[in-house]
Design an enzyme around this catalytic site. Structure first.
Site, mmCIF file in Angstrom:
data_model
loop_
_atom_site.group_PDB
_atom_site.id
_atom_site.type_symbol
_atom_site.label_atom_id
_atom_site.label_comp_id
_atom_site.label_asym_id
_atom_site.label_seq_id
_atom_site.Cartn_x
_atom_site.Cartn_y
_atom_site.Cartn_z
ATOM 1 N N PHE A 9 -30.388 66.109 102.051
ATOM 2 C CA PHE A 9 -31.780 65.976 101.636
ATOM 3 C C PHE A 9 -32.683 65.832 102.869
ATOM 4 O O PHE A 9 -32.418 65.030 103.748
ATOM 5 C CB PHE A 9 -31.930 64.753 100.721
ATOM 6 C CG PHE A 9 -33.357 64.521 100.314
ATOM 7 C CD1 PHE A 9 -34.033 65.450 99.532
ATOM 8 C CD2 PHE A 9 -34.042 63.386 100.743
ATOM 9 C CE1 PHE A 9 -35.363 65.251 99.175
ATOM 10 C CE2 PHE A 9 -35.370 63.186 100.390
ATOM 11 C CZ PHE A 9 -36.034 64.121 99.598
ATOM 12 N N GLN A 10 -33.714 66.636 102.896
ATOM 13 C CA GLN A 10 -34.693 66.659 104.007
ATOM 14 C C GLN A 10 -34.032 66.944 105.359
ATOM 15 O O GLN A 10 -34.414 66.384 106.382
ATOM 16 C CB GLN A 10 -35.516 65.378 104.048
ATOM 17 C CG GLN A 10 -36.408 65.254 102.818
ATOM 18 C CD GLN A 10 -37.525 64.257 102.961
ATOM 19 O OE1 GLN A 10 -37.371 63.218 103.582
ATOM 20 N NE2 GLN A 10 -38.667 64.573 102.360
ATOM 21 N N LYS A 14 -30.709 59.177 111.726
ATOM 22 C CA LYS A 14 -30.970 57.812 111.255
ATOM 23 C C LYS A 14 -29.909 56.813 111.738
ATOM 24 O O LYS A 14 -30.235 55.692 112.116
ATOM 25 C CB LYS A 14 -31.049 57.808 109.730
ATOM 26 C CG LYS A 14 -31.412 56.449 109.175
ATOM 27 C CD LYS A 14 -32.084 56.488 107.827
ATOM 28 C CE LYS A 14 -32.375 55.060 107.391
ATOM 29 N NZ LYS A 14 -33.391 54.983 106.378
ATOM 30 N N GLU A 73 -48.696 65.951 109.217
ATOM 31 C CA GLU A 73 -48.053 65.917 110.530
ATOM 32 C C GLU A 73 -48.689 66.902 111.500
ATOM 33 O O GLU A 73 -48.701 66.682 112.716
ATOM 34 C CB GLU A 73 -46.553 66.194 110.400
ATOM 35 C CG GLU A 73 -45.758 65.083 109.711
ATOM 36 C CD GLU A 73 -45.751 65.181 108.189
ATOM 37 O OE1 GLU A 73 -46.504 66.021 107.635
ATOM 38 O OE2 GLU A 73 -45.009 64.424 107.544
ATOM 39 N N MET A 112 -65.007 85.444 112.616
ATOM 40 C CA MET A 112 -64.487 86.305 113.675
ATOM 41 C C MET A 112 -63.720 87.493 113.087
ATOM 42 O O MET A 112 -63.816 88.617 113.596
ATOM 43 C CB MET A 112 -63.581 85.499 114.616
ATOM 44 C CG MET A 112 -63.046 86.291 115.779
ATOM 45 S SD MET A 112 -64.398 86.974 116.774
ATOM 46 C CE MET A 112 -64.566 85.706 118.017
HETATM 47 C C1 LIG Z 1 -53.970 79.258 111.429
HETATM 48 C C2 LIG Z 1 -54.706 80.550 111.639
HETATM 49 N N1 LIG Z 1 -54.749 81.475 110.650
HETATM 50 C C3 LIG Z 1 -55.422 82.624 110.841
HETATM 51 C C4 LIG Z 1 -56.037 82.898 112.021
HETATM 52 C C5 LIG Z 1 -56.763 84.236 112.243
HETATM 53 N N2 LIG Z 1 -58.209 83.968 112.478
HETATM 54 C C6 LIG Z 1 -58.755 83.959 113.699
HETATM 55 S S1 LIG Z 1 -60.364 83.594 113.679
HETATM 56 C C7 LIG Z 1 -60.385 83.473 112.016
HETATM 57 C C8 LIG Z 1 -61.648 83.165 111.281
HETATM 58 C C9 LIG Z 1 -62.131 81.796 111.515
HETATM 59 O O1 LIG Z 1 -63.127 81.527 110.591
HETATM 60 P P1 LIG Z 1 -64.020 80.238 110.670
HETATM 61 O O2 LIG Z 1 -63.179 79.038 110.883
HETATM 62 O O3 LIG Z 1 -64.917 80.191 109.500
HETATM 63 O O4 LIG Z 1 -64.812 80.440 112.014
HETATM 64 P P2 LIG Z 1 -65.909 81.499 112.488
HETATM 65 O O5 LIG Z 1 -65.178 82.626 113.113
HETATM 66 O O6 LIG Z 1 -66.695 81.917 111.270
HETATM 67 O O7 LIG Z 1 -66.719 80.728 113.467
HETATM 68 C C10 LIG Z 1 -59.120 83.744 111.485
HETATM 69 C C11 LIG Z 1 -58.785 83.776 110.045
HETATM 70 C C12 LIG Z 1 -55.941 81.917 113.033
HETATM 71 N N3 LIG Z 1 -56.484 82.089 114.235
HETATM 72 N N4 LIG Z 1 -55.300 80.751 112.800
#
Ligand SMILES: Cc1ncc(C[n+]2csc(CCOP(=O)(O)OP(=O)(O)O)c2C)c(N)n1
Length: 554
Positions: free
Chosen positions: A109-110, A159, A47, A466
């Site tokens: 449920f749900q 529902k 979803e 990042m």
């Molecule tokens: C759902 C979610 N969980 C955690 C984060 C924290 N976060 C921000 S950037 C990042 C790293 C992203 O890694 P990747 O997708 O490999 O991209 P890159 O930065 O290497 O291009 C994280 C964990 C986030 N933004 N969103």
């Protein structure tokens, strides 16, 4: 007519062409009626994917995106997608199933209180308790989602309501007492703004996603051409002003250009246009643009003065306000300012180490070249998102789709699917990180089975890049939890789903791989093995003044 049939009847009348979603017991009556309506249903594999796809559809097309999920876990799985749309003011209507009205509150449920859960992340939400109210609620929901400051609206459908009979029909108009967005800006305020522009010596247009939402790009371009004021955009504003125009300063803020940040800090008049002074833009707020008068054009009065003081507020629809402003505005004397900006642009260009290594910025530049800059680019979150923002050079609105406010990893791929459904004739890319793509890679099935030929470019550094960059800079290189050494083989993964997979390890293979991907009629997953510890520069560390920006270039 039964509630479920009436619902689809209303959606057809509303002009809904497509719904993204996932079934379950409480919404089966709606699914049972799909065959009778010309509404395309796209089954995502989660979803969250449905909500992001509806969001991507909305951002690319300007129309309201629609998604549907069952009660309980179906609804809670939508939550991240709804919150993403809320933070970025994206028009969306989300339908959720609910247990029958006589069982609500029984821990049935749900059962989940999705109206309670989504109250802070929707513009408005409804629990329908009487089938006779359904048409009015649907009409209101579409009106609310797309008017004023757009946003997601959720309708929770027990529902028994879907199974109940009614004689009601779809109303022509929504009337919501107390909800009257102001579209036309006050002439006095617009006049004050025109005077401020004429008086200013160092004005700057700071433009956000609200300008794209209002369809105001053309008026903005007119204003810049008339006054010669430089233009910088937020992440969500990318594309609203052509980045190849000499007046463009590109993006500002945490990973913005040095010259955009210098310009905003040194300006004497900031004209914020459909932007909200987010902390990624202002840095330390008390030290932000100390010499500037601030004018702020926004349809949402609660946005004004939220983060910074405003000297000239103009509440109204950006396009309409700019249209009026353009009729009266006269350029100020800003020759020296333009020369200063030119100097900054020359002194601090956006560059990267373009050597023999496979650099992510190079990949992005080549995506632009092979698509002639005509692609729609969705991104995930992290370095991939920032490099895309910095190096693609956007020139048209609605071509850059990114989770700006919530920063949702996993957004890009399903959003790209939604964008491709909205724009079947465009090339649509998801520029991804190897971490983010794994959050929703299951949607490859959705893309393959529905013949949605999205191209995924994974900038694979085998890190949560990042976050690793922050650990490098602020945590003494303690790469705790950010090394992705257990990544799957992305080529095999793509093939397992029936898509094409390509691995690219050398710079010379980038363009041939992109051309091969574009020729292929289905979805393609490209695994670009980029230089692993590349950083995003420039950078303003979180919470400090923009003045403490680190160029990173040696
Ligand atoms: C759902 C979610 N969980 C955690 C984060 C924290 N976060 C921000 S950037 C990042 C790293 C992203 O890694 P990747 O997708 O490999 O991209 P890159 O930065 O290497 O291009 C994280 C964990 C986030 N933004 N969103």
């Amino acid at each position: 007519m039964r509630g479920a049939k009436l619902l689809l009847d209303c959606l057809a009348k509303e002009g809904v062409e497509v719904m993204f979603g996932y079934p379950g017991g409480s919404v089966l009556d709606i699914f049972d009626e799909f065959k009778n309506y010309p509404i395309r249903f796209i089954l995502t594999r989660h979803e969250q994917g449905a909500a992001h796809a509806a969001d991507g559809y909305a951002r690319a097309s300007g129309k309201t995106g629609v998604c549907i999920a069952t009660s309980g876990p179906g609804g809670t799985n939508l939550v991240t997608g709804i919150a993403t749309a809320y933070m970025d003011s994206i028009p969306m209507v989300a339908f959720t199933g609910q247990v029958p009205t006589n069982m609500i509150g029984n821990d049935a449920f749900q059962e989940a209180d999705i109206v309670g859960i989504t109250r802070p992340i929707t513009k408005h939400n409804y629990l329908v308790t009487d089938v006779d109210e359904l048409p009015r609620i649907i009409k209101e929901a579409f009106f609310l989602a797309s008017s004023g400051r757009p946003g997601p609206v959720l309708i929770d459908l027990p529902k028994d309501v879907l199974q109940a009979e009614t004689k009601m029909t779809y109303p022509k108009k929504a009337e919501i007492p107390g909800y009257n967005p102001v579209y036309v800006g006050h002439p006095k305020q617009i006049k004050l703004l025109a005077q401020a522009i004429q008086k200013a010596h160092k004005p700057i247009l700071y433009v956000g996603g609200g300008t794209i939402a209002s369809g105001g790009a053309a008026e903005l371009r007119k204003l810049a051409a008339k006054t010669m004021m430089p233009v910088t955009t937020t992440l969500l504003g990318l594309g609203v002003f052509p980045e190849d125009d000499p007046l463009s300063l590109g993006m500002l803020g945490m990973h913005g250009t040095m010259y955009a940040n210098y310009a905003i800090m040194d300006s004497d008049l900031i004209i914020a246009v459909g932007a909200r002074f987010d902390d990624r833009i202002t840095g330390k707020i008390s030290e932000f643009a100390p010499h500037a008068k601030v004018a702020h054009i926004d349809i949402d009065p609660t946005s004004l003065k939220k983060n910074v003081r405003v000297d000239v507020p103009v509440v109204g629809d950006v396009r309409l306000v700019l249209k009026e402003l353009n009729k009266i505005v006269k350029p100020g004397k800003i020759g020296p300012w333009i020369r200063q900006i030119k100097k900054w642009k020359k002194e601090y260009p956006m560059v990267y180490k373009n050597d023999e290594e496979l650099r992510p910025q190079y990949v992005i530049e080549q995506i632009r070249k092979v698509t002639g800059g005509e692609a729609i680019i969705a991104t995930e979150v992290g370095q991939n998102q920032m490099w895309s923002a910095q190096f693609y050079s956007f020139t048209e609105p609605r071509t850059f789709l990114s989770a700006g406010g919530l920063g949702t990893m996993g957004y890009g791929f399903p959003a790209a699917i939604g964008a491709q459904v909205a724009c079947p004739d465009r090339v649509v890319f998801d520029i991804a990180g190897d971490g983010s793509i794994q959050m929703n890679n299951k949607e490859l099935t959705t893309a393959v089975t529905n013949k949605i030929p999205v191209k995924i470019a994974i900038l694979n550094n085998s890190y949560l890049g990042m976050v690793r960059q922050w650990q490098e800079m602020f945590y003494k290189k303690n790469y705790a939890g950010t090394i992705l050494d257990g990544n799957p083989d992305f080529v095999k993964l793509a093939e397992a789903y029936g898509a094409m997979g390509i691995r690219i390890e050398k710079k010379k293979d980038v363009v041939p791989a992109l051309k091969k991907a574009l020729k292929y009629p289905g979805p393609v997953m490209m695994d670009f093995r980029i230089s692993r510890e590349e950083n995003v520069w420039p950078m303003v560390p979180s919470g400090v003044s923009i003045k403490q920006m680190i160029s990173g270039m040696t």
